[in-house]
Design a protein around this motif. Sequence first.
Motif, PDB file in Angstrom:
ATOM      1  N   GLY A  26       0.830  -1.193   0.000  1.00  0.00           N
ATOM      2  CA  GLY A  26       0.000   0.000   0.000  1.00  0.00           C
ATOM      3  C   GLY A  26       0.864   1.242   0.000  1.00  0.00           C
TER       4      GLY A  26
ATOM      5  N   LYS B 172      -5.361  -1.584  -9.949  1.00  0.00           N
ATOM      6  CA  LYS B 172      -5.187  -2.352  -8.713  1.00  0.00           C
ATOM      7  C   LYS B 172      -4.589  -1.438  -7.642  1.00  0.00           C
ATOM      8  CE  LYS B 172      -5.962  -6.916  -9.592  1.00  0.00           C
ATOM      9  NZ  LYS B 172      -5.224  -8.152  -9.366  1.00  0.00           N
TER      10      LYS B 172
ATOM     11  N   ILE C 132      -6.731  -0.830  -4.243  1.00  0.00           N
ATOM     12  CA  ILE C 132      -6.340  -1.535  -3.021  1.00  0.00           C
ATOM     13  C   ILE C 132      -5.123  -0.923  -2.325  1.00  0.00           C
ATOM     14  CG2 ILE C 132      -7.270  -3.720  -3.893  1.00  0.00           C
ATOM     15  CD1 ILE C 132      -4.413  -4.668  -4.386  1.00  0.00           C
TER      16      ILE C 132
ATOM     17  N   GLU D 219      -7.603   8.124  -2.930  1.00  0.00           N
ATOM     18  CA  GLU D 219      -8.263   7.057  -2.194  1.00  0.00           C
ATOM     19  C   GLU D 219      -9.786   7.119  -2.270  1.00  0.00           C
ATOM     20  OE1 GLU D 219      -7.586   7.122   2.046  1.00  0.00           O
ATOM     21  OE2 GLU D 219      -7.464   9.311   2.057  1.00  0.00           O
TER      22      GLU D 219
ATOM     23  N   GLU E 164     -14.898  -4.693  -7.645  1.00  0.00           N
ATOM     24  CA  GLU E 164     -14.588  -6.020  -7.119  1.00  0.00           C
ATOM     25  C   GLU E 164     -14.168  -6.980  -8.225  1.00  0.00           C
ATOM     26  OE1 GLU E 164     -14.625  -7.509  -3.872  1.00  0.00           O
ATOM     27  OE2 GLU E 164     -14.426  -5.381  -3.382  1.00  0.00           O
TER      28      GLU E 164
ATOM     29  N   ILE F 229     -10.513  -6.187  -8.719  1.00  0.00           N
ATOM     30  CA  ILE F 229      -9.708  -6.564  -7.550  1.00  0.00           C
ATOM     31  C   ILE F 229      -9.492  -8.070  -7.483  1.00  0.00           C
ATOM     32  CG2 ILE F 229      -9.731  -6.677  -5.018  1.00  0.00           C
ATOM     33  CD1 ILE F 229     -11.202  -3.938  -5.090  1.00  0.00           C
ATOM     34  N   HIS F 230     -10.521  -8.833  -7.843  1.00  0.00           N
ATOM     35  CA  HIS F 230     -10.458 -10.284  -7.712  1.00  0.00           C
ATOM     36  C   HIS F 230     -10.063 -10.997  -9.007  1.00  0.00           C
ATOM     37  CE1 HIS F 230     -11.781 -10.286  -3.589  1.00  0.00           C
ATOM     38  NE2 HIS F 230     -12.764  -9.470  -3.899  1.00  0.00           N
TER      39      HIS F 230
END
Length: 206
Positions: free
Chosen positions: A24, A112, A116, A124, A174, A177-178
């Motif tokens: 991060g 990504k 995240i 953000e 999502e 992200i996945h």
Amino acid sequence: MSKDEKATRDRIHEIARLEFLDKGFQGASLRNIVKEAGVTTGSFYWYYSSKEELYDALVGEHYNHILQMYDDALESFWKMTKEDQKLHMGDIGGQCMVDMVEYMYSHLTAFKMLLIASAGTKYENLLHELTQREIDSTHEFEKHMKELGHPMGTQVEPALEHSITSGMFGGMFELVIHDVPKEKAVRCVRQLHAFYTAGWRKLMGM
């Protein structure tokens, strides 16, 4: 910029992406990036003045572009007559979400990072930015429908309105992200938007 300078910058970018995704923005270490990239601290500062500026170089253009995609789609919708807006509710928005997903998959690492690894940066709040734009445009659309004499349905509480809208964009994110494969993600986002559009039609009494 010379060929060697570009190669050094590209190496810094490559290592920085890995560091940001792993830890991060807040946890990422500039010292680690410099070390793994094989450059001196002085050399790094020739390219960027801070970790924030480096992060901005990696994601800023894409953050701005995705918001502009939404704004452009909305502008196209408002150019329609109010009657056509009623007839084509959701059409432009649905295509916009597909276009967004395709753009995100074309710049997957950057998104990504945005989705995240952006806590502590000015990036953000991407979900919030899109959610607020959509809520504002929904209010404008409702006003247009009232001007047409269309009786609106259930008054949606602001908290629920925010939950519904952020859920739509959050669901789209999502998929990215996945690591849902792009072709499947496009199909999913079409179904996702159809689901939310049907729900809004029900609540609006349309």
